[in-house]
Design an enzyme around this catalytic site. Structure first.
Site, short mmCIF file in Angstrom:
data_model
loop_
_atom_site.label_atom_id
_atom_site.label_comp_id
_atom_site.label_asym_id
_atom_site.label_seq_id
_atom_site.Cartn_x
_atom_site.Cartn_y
_atom_site.Cartn_z
N HIS A 219 0.81 -1.23 0.00
CA HIS A 219 0.00 0.00 0.00
C HIS A 219 0.84 1.27 0.00
O HIS A 219 0.30 2.35 -0.12
CB HIS A 219 -0.91 0.03 1.23
CG HIS A 219 -0.17 0.34 2.50
ND1 HIS A 219 0.58 -0.60 3.15
CD2 HIS A 219 -0.02 1.49 3.20
CE1 HIS A 219 1.14 -0.05 4.22
NE2 HIS A 219 0.80 1.23 4.27
C1 UD1 Z 1 -1.48 5.77 5.72
C2 UD1 Z 1 -0.14 6.20 6.30
C3 UD1 Z 1 0.83 5.04 6.26
C4 UD1 Z 1 0.26 3.82 6.94
C5 UD1 Z 1 -1.09 3.51 6.28
C6 UD1 Z 1 -1.71 2.30 6.92
C7 UD1 Z 1 0.41 8.56 5.88
C8 UD1 Z 1 1.29 9.49 5.13
N1 UD1 Z 1 0.46 7.27 5.51
O1 UD1 Z 1 -1.29 5.45 4.35
O2 UD1 Z 1 2.02 5.40 6.93
O3 UD1 Z 1 1.13 2.73 6.76
O4 UD1 Z 1 -1.95 4.64 6.44
O5 UD1 Z 1 -2.80 1.82 6.21
O6 UD1 Z 1 -0.28 8.97 6.78
N2 UD1 Z 1 -8.61 4.95 1.47
C9 UD1 Z 1 -9.87 4.41 1.50
N3 UD1 Z 1 -10.39 4.04 2.70
C10 UD1 Z 1 -9.72 4.24 3.88
C11 UD1 Z 1 -8.44 4.83 3.82
C12 UD1 Z 1 -7.89 5.17 2.63
O7 UD1 Z 1 -10.51 4.23 0.48
O8 UD1 Z 1 -10.26 3.89 4.94
C13 UD1 Z 1 -8.01 5.34 0.17
C14 UD1 Z 1 -8.35 6.74 -0.22
O9 UD1 Z 1 -8.51 6.76 -1.58
C15 UD1 Z 1 -7.11 7.53 0.17
C16 UD1 Z 1 -6.01 6.52 -0.08
O10 UD1 Z 1 -6.61 5.26 0.25
O11 UD1 Z 1 -6.96 8.69 -0.60
C17 UD1 Z 1 -4.78 6.74 0.74
O12 UD1 Z 1 -5.12 6.85 2.11
P1 UD1 Z 1 -4.15 7.66 3.12
O13 UD1 Z 1 -4.72 7.64 4.47
O14 UD1 Z 1 -3.80 8.98 2.53
O15 UD1 Z 1 -2.80 6.86 3.08
P2 UD1 Z 1 -2.51 5.34 3.33
O16 UD1 Z 1 -1.98 4.78 2.08
O17 UD1 Z 1 -3.66 4.64 3.97
#
Ligand code: UD1
Length: 381
Positions: A219
């Site tokens: 991820h």
């Molecule tokens: C975040 C953390 C990462 C951690 C990870 C655990 C940062 C910079 N990164 O990354 O260190 O390892 O969480 O999972 O804070 N999305 C969904 N549903 C959710 C969450 C995310 O659909 O519940 C999708 C959305 O499109 C979002 C994308 O995933 O834009 C990225 O989510 P984001 O929270 O920005 O970063 P992670 O990759 O989850």
């Protein structure tokens, strides 16, 4: 309304605020929340809303028997950039802290959620305790590396997993107090392994035999947002599975599912690929599947640790890891995420790893209790 922008210590409540918002953060904070409550330390949870899909949020609160957050910040899901996301969480944490005025805020790990909580507290003169302090990947492409460094330099209490992290903090001359406590992921993994054995039917549901499959996750932004890396990762996992005559169960973060579609890579997880893909699943199911896997392939920091604790040989599809101790024991090996061949070869090597002789490098499962006692002493000062 007053324009004073900080809280005087004499106006603070002897309470601890725990900031969570991402799936691994919730998992690693769960034992701390339970330990604070058992010690009689008043505490409440601020949920930043960074993760919102049920398997990454509400179902996790149920599985881990956590109290409902006192504050839940809205409107983070729509934010597309680090600054946008962090800004909403920063303001939300500030408002919650102004309302409750706790003496200490606990944050963990390295996500934007934790940076927002720590920074909001610092500006208000509320104490900050950073759990998992002092870890470094030394990779400036990673948002997590920026977050870790900033948090460590604005915290009053630094809870290090081990001596290596504590030495790094001393080297950087951080101003806060350093405490070596072990890592709460051990507490969480041990607590939840039994629950998973009792309550998860994931193996039957997905049709897998213990020891007959590779468990894979990916991820990280610097992997899944780069088409060449995501392609190499999926090819590498699929080739490893086919060469070893195993299945590969790929548990995909919502972000990864989106990118596979966007980059036209669906064939690489199709029927003949060797990969069975599932979207993020409940935590207890995840633990069950991890414990029963032959090997683990990941780019997650937390999954590397969980695999180590459950003694599953691991391939980390990154150029570096914060957890270099796992490399030294032979439990974990790095594979360049730009090379499908390197990923495949690392997986085949991991299949032959010796799992008998790994020391307990992440602590003894008592980290949460130690952290809660230090937090109690801090709010009583
Ligand atoms: C975040 C953390 C990462 C951690 C990870 C655990 C940062 C910079 N990164 O990354 O260190 O390892 O969480 O999972 O804070 N999305 C969904 N549903 C959710 C969450 C995310 O659909 O519940 C999708 C959305 O499109 C979002 C994308 O995933 O834009 C990225 O989510 P984001 O929270 O920005 O970063 P992670 O990759 O989850």
């Amino acid at each position: 309304m007053s324009d004073i922008k900080f809280i005087d210590r004499s106006d603070m409540a002897k309470e601890v605020a725990v900031v969570v918002g991402t799936r691994p953060g919730i998992i690693m904070m769960a034992p701390v929340i339970h330990a604070l409550t058992e010690l009689g330390v008043p505490n409440f949870v601020i949920h930043t809303g960074q993760h919102y899909s049920p398997a990454m949020d509400s179902e996790l609160f149920e599985d881990l028997r956590l109290p409902k957050p006192a504050f839940h910040i809205e409107d983070v899901a729509g934010k597309k950039t680090h600054a946008g996301q962090t800004a909403v969480m920063l303001e939300g944490c500030e408002a919650a802290l102004m309302e409750r005025r706790p003496r200490l805020v606990l944050v963990n790990g390295d996500a934007n959620t934790n940076l927002a909580g720590a920074l909001a507290a610092r500006k208000l003169h509320v104490g900050v305790g950073h759990i998992e302090a002092g870890e470094r990947s030394f990779d400036w492409r990673m948002p997590e590396e920026h977050n870790r460094r900033i948090m460590d330099h604005i915290s009053e209490l630094l809870f290090a997993s081990g001596e290596k992290a504590a030495a790094q903090l001393r080297k950087e001359s951080v101003p806060g107090e350093i405490h070596v406590t072990g890592n709460t992921i051990v507490d969480a993994s041990l607590n939840h392994a039994n629950l998973a054995d009792r309550h998860s039917d994931a193996l039957n549901r997905i049709g897998l035999e213990p020891g007959s499959y590779i468990l894979a996750t990916s991820h990280r932004e610097e992997n899944v947002d780069v088409p060449g890396n995501l392609e190499a990762i999926l090819r590498g996992i699929g080739e490893a599975a086919r060469s070893a005559d195993l299945k590969a169960l790929f548990l995909a973060h919502p972000r990864t599912v989106k990118r596979i579609e966007q980059f036209g890579l669906a064939d690489l997880v199709g029927p003949d690929s060797g990969i069975v893909m599932r979207e993020a699943i409940r935590y207890l199911d995840f633990i069950k599947l991890l414990k029963s896997a032959r090997i683990v392939m990941t780019d997650s920091g937390g999954v590397q640790q969980e695999a180590y604790i459950h003694r599953r040989p691991t391939v980390t599809m990154r150029k570096n890891t914060e957890w270099t101790e796992t490399l030294e024991t032979g439990a974990n090996r790095l594979a360049n995420p730009e090379s499908a061949q390197e990923i495949r070869e690392a997986a085949l090597a991991a299949l032959g790893a010796d799992i008998a002789s790994w020391p307990d490098i992440f602590g003894d499962g008592q980290a949460a209790k130690k952290i809660a006692m230090i937090a109690k002493e801090f709010v009583d000062r």
